[in-house]
Write an enzyme that holds these catalytic residues in place. Structure first.
Site, PDB file in Angstrom:
ATOM      1  N   HIS B  34      66.672  81.339  11.340  1.00 22.81           N
ATOM      2  CA  HIS B  34      67.303  82.388  10.535  1.00 22.81           C
ATOM      3  C   HIS B  34      68.404  81.840   9.641  1.00 22.81           C
ATOM      4  O   HIS B  34      68.914  80.736   9.861  1.00 22.81           O
ATOM      5  CB  HIS B  34      67.906  83.438  11.465  1.00 22.81           C
ATOM      6  N   HIS B 116      72.339  78.282   5.338  1.00 26.76           N
ATOM      7  CA  HIS B 116      71.588  77.229   6.028  1.00 26.76           C
ATOM      8  C   HIS B 116      70.705  77.812   7.127  1.00 26.76           C
ATOM      9  O   HIS B 116      70.911  78.941   7.578  1.00 26.76           O
ATOM     10  CB  HIS B 116      72.569  76.222   6.654  1.00 26.76           C
TER      11      HIS B 116
END
Lengths: 171, 171
Positions: B34, B116
């Site tokens: 995620h 990220h």
């Protein structure tokens, strides 16, 4: 790509189920505790967006939140060494699962719908007997209000990711 | 109860991230790959329903799907032995995360937003150096369109369950 439709019950019920799943369920790390409404089926982005999601939106719009009770553990033995939190018979939940197999969602059902939350699977016969013996007499007193279901898809590692949430919005 | 807000990228990107996470990420089994938009925060059913979800609905309504690129791996060393798929600078994604910290969602941010997808964490210094050495020169060529985000909550076993999906519906 493989999709499925399930309900995640409240945190309280998921935590209770996980206290068993952690030790006894080979799928513990692959998906949170859930009630399966429609077993895995093959589809693709286009069909999902064009026909599946609109059909699920329709169902969600007219279905009211569903109150469930769990009082005991059930088993799929001899078909499979599976133990589950048995959801007491519930017409609304039954109807919801039926609708997941009609119209745009049509598909053969392999089994009768047995609403449940799996807490143990992939056990040897001996393990199964031990655990069933210790749990079959346990009394549970869980109640929950189900107010949404989720469309999930399976990753290559066999875990499940949520694609979309559908709130039960019926009056 | 702890909540968080994240984006699950497409299956393709999740599968790629999992190929590393499986070996290197202590959170592999707790949550799918995620992009975190808002780090875990304390809340309860009432606040979630009354203020958080309406605020997220508003954000989703006006935000367009966001195209991202991943070209290489990044690291939070020396702050933490974490490696991640670095998302190339993206104003829209940055703005989306900003909005998760304004108005009803206000809250101090501990860190600047570095978009990220974590692929390695909780590594010893030696493990970290080995893996970083082997990955820092790798070139990635992943693109993805992000068209939804999810509100999640944490179970007692530290895994995360999805509460609601928000589609980016901006024109």
């Amino acid at each position: 790509m493989k999709y499925g439709i399930a309900i995640f019950p409240s945190k309280k019920v998921q935590d209770e189920a996980n206290s068993y799943r952690k030790r006894y369920d080979s799928h513990y790390a692959l998906v949170p505790p859930h009630i399966t409404l429609k077993y895995p089926f093959e589809s693709d982005d286009e069909e999902i967006e064009r026909t599946i999601i609109p059909a699920l939106d329709e169902i969600a719009k007219k279905t009211r939140p569903i109150d469930i009770e769990v009082k005991k553990v059930g088993s799929f033995k001899p078909a499979a060494n599976v133990l589950y939190l048995k959801i007491e018979p519930n017409e609304d939940l039954h109807r919801l699962s039926e609708e997941m197999h009609e119209g745009a969602l049509e598909g053969e059902r392999e089994h009768t719908f047995v609403p449940h939350i799996t807490i143990a699977q992939s056990l040897s016969d001996d393990e199964f007997s031990d655990i069933y013996e210790s749990l079959r007499m346990s009394k549970f007193d869980l109640t929950d209000r189900l107010d949404r279901f989720q469309l999930l898809y399976q990753l290559d590692n066999e875990s499940w990711s949520v694609y979309e949430t559908f709130r039960l919005k019926g009056e």
